[in-house]
Design a protein around this motif. Structure first.
Motif, PDB file in Angstrom:
ATOM      1  N   MET A   1     -29.342  48.831  23.120  1.00  0.00           N
ATOM      2  CA  MET A   1     -28.229  48.878  22.171  1.00  0.00           C
ATOM      3  C   MET A   1     -27.643  47.475  22.000  1.00  0.00           C
ATOM      4  SD  MET A   1     -24.622  49.302  21.944  1.00  0.00           S
ATOM      5  CE  MET A   1     -23.548  50.099  20.771  1.00  0.00           C
ATOM      6  N   LEU A   2     -27.370  46.819  23.117  1.00  0.00           N
ATOM      7  CA  LEU A   2     -26.928  45.426  23.103  1.00  0.00           C
ATOM      8  C   LEU A   2     -27.968  44.585  23.822  1.00  0.00           C
ATOM      9  CD1 LEU A   2     -24.742  43.181  22.693  1.00  0.00           C
ATOM     10  CD2 LEU A   2     -23.866  43.825  24.960  1.00  0.00           C
ATOM     11  N   GLU A   3     -28.405  43.505  23.189  1.00  0.00           N
ATOM     12  CA  GLU A   3     -29.368  42.603  23.814  1.00  0.00           C
ATOM     13  C   GLU A   3     -28.862  41.166  23.692  1.00  0.00           C
ATOM     14  OE1 GLU A   3     -34.139  41.519  23.801  1.00  0.00           O
ATOM     15  OE2 GLU A   3     -33.318  42.859  22.279  1.00  0.00           O
ATOM     16  N   VAL A   4     -28.769  40.505  24.819  1.00  0.00           N
ATOM     17  CA  VAL A   4     -28.366  39.097  24.871  1.00  0.00           C
ATOM     18  C   VAL A   4     -29.588  38.298  25.306  1.00  0.00           C
ATOM     19  CG1 VAL A   4     -26.846  37.419  25.969  1.00  0.00           C
ATOM     20  CG2 VAL A   4     -25.979  39.699  25.409  1.00  0.00           C
ATOM     21  N   ARG A   5     -29.998  37.344  24.482  1.00  0.00           N
ATOM     22  CA  ARG A   5     -31.223  36.596  24.719  1.00  0.00           C
ATOM     23  C   ARG A   5     -30.942  35.112  24.916  1.00  0.00           C
ATOM     24  NH1 ARG A   5     -35.099  38.579  19.743  1.00  0.00           N
ATOM     25  NH2 ARG A   5     -35.397  40.770  20.361  1.00  0.00           N
ATOM     26  N   GLY A   6     -31.031  34.663  26.128  1.00  0.00           N
ATOM     27  CA  GLY A   6     -30.985  33.238  26.428  1.00  0.00           C
ATOM     28  C   GLY A   6     -29.803  32.492  25.850  1.00  0.00           C
ATOM     29  N   VAL A   7     -28.597  33.101  25.914  1.00  0.00           N
ATOM     30  CA  VAL A   7     -27.453  32.441  25.291  1.00  0.00           C
ATOM     31  C   VAL A   7     -26.951  31.275  26.141  1.00  0.00           C
ATOM     32  CG1 VAL A   7     -26.681  34.438  23.969  1.00  0.00           C
ATOM     33  CG2 VAL A   7     -25.821  34.091  26.277  1.00  0.00           C
ATOM     34  N   VAL A   8     -26.509  30.252  25.441  1.00  0.00           N
ATOM     35  CA  VAL A   8     -25.998  29.026  26.068  1.00  0.00           C
ATOM     36  C   VAL A   8     -24.712  28.638  25.363  1.00  0.00           C
ATOM     37  CG1 VAL A   8     -26.439  26.579  26.545  1.00  0.00           C
ATOM     38  CG2 VAL A   8     -28.330  28.229  26.629  1.00  0.00           C
ATOM     39  N   LYS A   9     -23.705  28.229  26.159  1.00  0.00           N
ATOM     40  CA  LYS A   9     -22.491  27.662  25.584  1.00  0.00           C
ATOM     41  C   LYS A   9     -22.073  26.479  26.435  1.00  0.00           C
ATOM     42  CE  LYS A   9     -19.275  27.492  22.492  1.00  0.00           C
ATOM     43  NZ  LYS A   9     -19.636  27.281  21.073  1.00  0.00           N
ATOM     44  N   ARG A  10     -21.895  25.335  25.785  1.00  0.00           N
ATOM     45  CA  ARG A  10     -21.545  24.103  26.494  1.00  0.00           C
ATOM     46  C   ARG A  10     -20.175  23.596  26.046  1.00  0.00           C
ATOM     47  NH1 ARG A  10     -26.990  23.317  25.106  1.00  0.00           N
ATOM     48  NH2 ARG A  10     -28.397  23.172  26.909  1.00  0.00           N
ATOM     49  N   TYR A  11     -19.460  22.984  26.988  1.00  0.00           N
ATOM     50  CA  TYR A  11     -18.222  22.268  26.707  1.00  0.00           C
ATOM     51  C   TYR A  11     -18.299  20.937  27.430  1.00  0.00           C
ATOM     52  CZ  TYR A  11     -16.405  26.676  24.933  1.00  0.00           C
ATOM     53  OH  TYR A  11     -16.232  27.831  24.214  1.00  0.00           O
ATOM     54  N   ASP A  12     -18.001  19.887  26.701  1.00  0.00           N
ATOM     55  CA  ASP A  12     -18.051  18.537  27.264  1.00  0.00           C
ATOM     56  C   ASP A  12     -19.410  18.249  27.910  1.00  0.00           C
ATOM     57  OD1 ASP A  12     -15.382  18.097  26.514  1.00  0.00           O
ATOM     58  OD2 ASP A  12     -14.651  19.028  28.361  1.00  0.00           O
ATOM     59  N   GLY A  13     -20.454  18.758  27.288  1.00  0.00           N
ATOM     60  CA  GLY A  13     -21.801  18.489  27.755  1.00  0.00           C
ATOM     61  C   GLY A  13     -22.249  19.305  28.950  1.00  0.00           C
ATOM     62  N   ARG A  14     -21.422  20.208  29.444  1.00  0.00           N
ATOM     63  CA  ARG A  14     -21.764  21.011  30.613  1.00  0.00           C
ATOM     64  C   ARG A  14     -21.778  22.482  30.223  1.00  0.00           C
ATOM     65  NH1 ARG A  14     -18.460  19.685  35.889  1.00  0.00           N
ATOM     66  NH2 ARG A  14     -19.602  17.727  35.561  1.00  0.00           N
ATOM     67  N   ALA A  15     -22.773  23.217  30.715  1.00  0.00           N
ATOM     68  CA  ALA A  15     -22.964  24.614  30.328  1.00  0.00           C
ATOM     69  C   ALA A  15     -22.003  25.523  31.085  1.00  0.00           C
ATOM     70  CB  ALA A  15     -24.405  25.033  30.587  1.00  0.00           C
ATOM     71  N   VAL A  16     -21.205  26.272  30.342  1.00  0.00           N
ATOM     72  CA  VAL A  16     -20.376  27.325  30.921  1.00  0.00           C
ATOM     73  C   VAL A  16     -21.193  28.602  31.048  1.00  0.00           C
ATOM     74  CG1 VAL A  16     -18.336  28.776  30.528  1.00  0.00           C
ATOM     75  CG2 VAL A  16     -18.229  26.329  30.093  1.00  0.00           C
ATOM     76  N   VAL A  17     -22.041  28.851  30.067  1.00  0.00           N
ATOM     77  CA  VAL A  17     -23.022  29.943  30.103  1.00  0.00           C
ATOM     78  C   VAL A  17     -24.383  29.306  29.854  1.00  0.00           C
ATOM     79  CG1 VAL A  17     -23.807  32.078  29.011  1.00  0.00           C
ATOM     80  CG2 VAL A  17     -21.353  31.650  29.291  1.00  0.00           C
ATOM     81  N   ASP A  18     -25.347  29.571  30.730  1.00  0.00           N
ATOM     82  CA  ASP A  18     -26.604  28.834  30.694  1.00  0.00           C
ATOM     83  C   ASP A  18     -27.798  29.795  30.771  1.00  0.00           C
ATOM     84  OD1 ASP A  18     -28.501  26.872  30.719  1.00  0.00           O
ATOM     85  OD2 ASP A  18     -27.897  25.972  32.621  1.00  0.00           O
ATOM     86  N   GLN A  19     -28.411  30.039  29.619  1.00  0.00           N
ATOM     87  CA  GLN A  19     -29.636  30.855  29.535  1.00  0.00           C
ATOM     88  C   GLN A  19     -29.447  32.257  30.128  1.00  0.00           C
ATOM     89  OE1 GLN A  19     -32.495  30.167  27.973  1.00  0.00           O
ATOM     90  NE2 GLN A  19     -31.824  28.135  27.329  1.00  0.00           N
ATOM     91  N   VAL A  20     -28.396  32.922  29.695  1.00  0.00           N
ATOM     92  CA  VAL A  20     -28.119  34.283  30.172  1.00  0.00           C
ATOM     93  C   VAL A  20     -28.801  35.293  29.251  1.00  0.00           C
ATOM     94  CG1 VAL A  20     -26.318  36.028  30.478  1.00  0.00           C
ATOM     95  CG2 VAL A  20     -25.968  33.693  31.318  1.00  0.00           C
TER      96      VAL A  20
END
Length: 312
Positions: A1-20
């Protein structure tokens, strides 16, 4: 139903969420776990399209989730209801935002207020209610419109045991009606009671993923927990015997099986009341994984930025 594929979010060059990456199945209650600052809130904001991922995809029923935002409802940890509005107006407003007609939204609000045992508050201002009552009103704003995916961030905070039980019953009702629940909480006992599967992230990375039962089993010590009439003798293959919460915990040698210990105890004439593999509570696993991960981390992930307001 919900699929999250390799999501990444960076702030100031550093990943807060990394390949989840993970999947949530239809009709499931799925736990999203992690210590403060692990990236949970950022991940939720990407699922709800409050934030755009720098990489990766979020899909709902196989399509980009932002195309189906009307099917998603979000209860944020930071509560936000229009305090000077009448309760019925405050809740019905969120129904209209989800595409309901004003009349249908008010009818649905009346039913929800009845369900949370607050029908008499309909014409009162939100700010006149107690904190616990306001929290139940906030729950109504999340449930209105019968969303298919409920994302709940620390929903039990501030609720007394009676209202916590009511909240749990409502979640089970929505689940039986076909809704899917993504639950983020630090109350591990609620995860064990309610959730089918769990994902845990730390420093933006996935560190645990699977059914709650699998996670507990995979982190179990090589031990058994026994309750019996009288003292439990030490038998061959047991290297340590300790009392634990009214039972006795037997730590086993590496080459000893629980079945062999059970047979040895029965052969010694022990009147056994219960015998089980000693699986640790989820709270112990949480601490062990977080402490282990931080001991081996070179640097922490970037702090999650603040976002004010109770967005849905």
């Amino acid at each position: 139903m919900l699929e999250v594929r390799g999501v990444v979010k960076r702030y100031d060059g550093r990943a807060v969420v990394d390949q989840v990456s993970f999947q949530v199945q239809p009709g499931e209650i799925f736990a999203l776990l992690g210590p403060n600052g692990a990236g949970k809130t950022t991940l939720i904001r990407m699922i709800t399209d409050i934030l755009k991922p720098d990489a990766g995809d979020v899909l709902l029923d196989g399509r980009p989730a932002f195309e189906s935002k009307d099917k998603i409802s979000y209860l944020p940890e930071e509560r936000g209801v229009y305090r000077r509005a009448k309760v019925i107006d405050a809740v019905a407003y969120y129904g209209e935002l989800k595409g309901m007609s004003p009349r249908d939204a008010r009818d649905a609000t009346a039913r929800l207020l009845e369900r949370v045992e607050l029908p008499e508050t309909a014409t009162q201002q939100v700010q006149t209610l107690s904190k616990g009552m306001q929290q139940k009103i906030q729950l109504c704003t999340t449930l209105i419109g019968e969303p298919r995916l409920l994302i709940l961030d620390e929903p039990f905070t501030g609720l007394d045991p009676v209202n916590t039980e009511m909240f749990e019953q409502i979640l089970q009702e929505r689940r039986a009606a076909g809704a899917t629940v993504l639950l983020s909480t630090h109350q591990m006992n609620k995860v064990e009671e309610l959730c089918d599967r769990a994902l845990m992230i730390d420093h933006g990375h996935v560190v645990l993923y699977g059914t709650v039962r699998e996670i507990r089993r995979d982190h179990a010590e090589h031990a058994v927990r026994v309750q019996a009439d009288g003292a439990i003798p030490k038998v061959e293959g047991v290297r340590e015997v300790t009392a634990e919460n009214g039972a006795t915990k037997l730590m086993l040698d590496d080459d000893t099986t629980p079945q062999a210990v059970l047979q040895a105890l029965v052969a010694r004439g022990v009147a056994i009341q219960s015998f089980e593999v000693a699986t640790p509570p989820l709270e112990d696993i949480f601490r062990r994984v977080v402490h282990g991960g931080r001991a081996g981390s070179a640097a922490p992930a970037a702090a999650e930025p603040a976002l004010t307001g109770g967005a849905r």
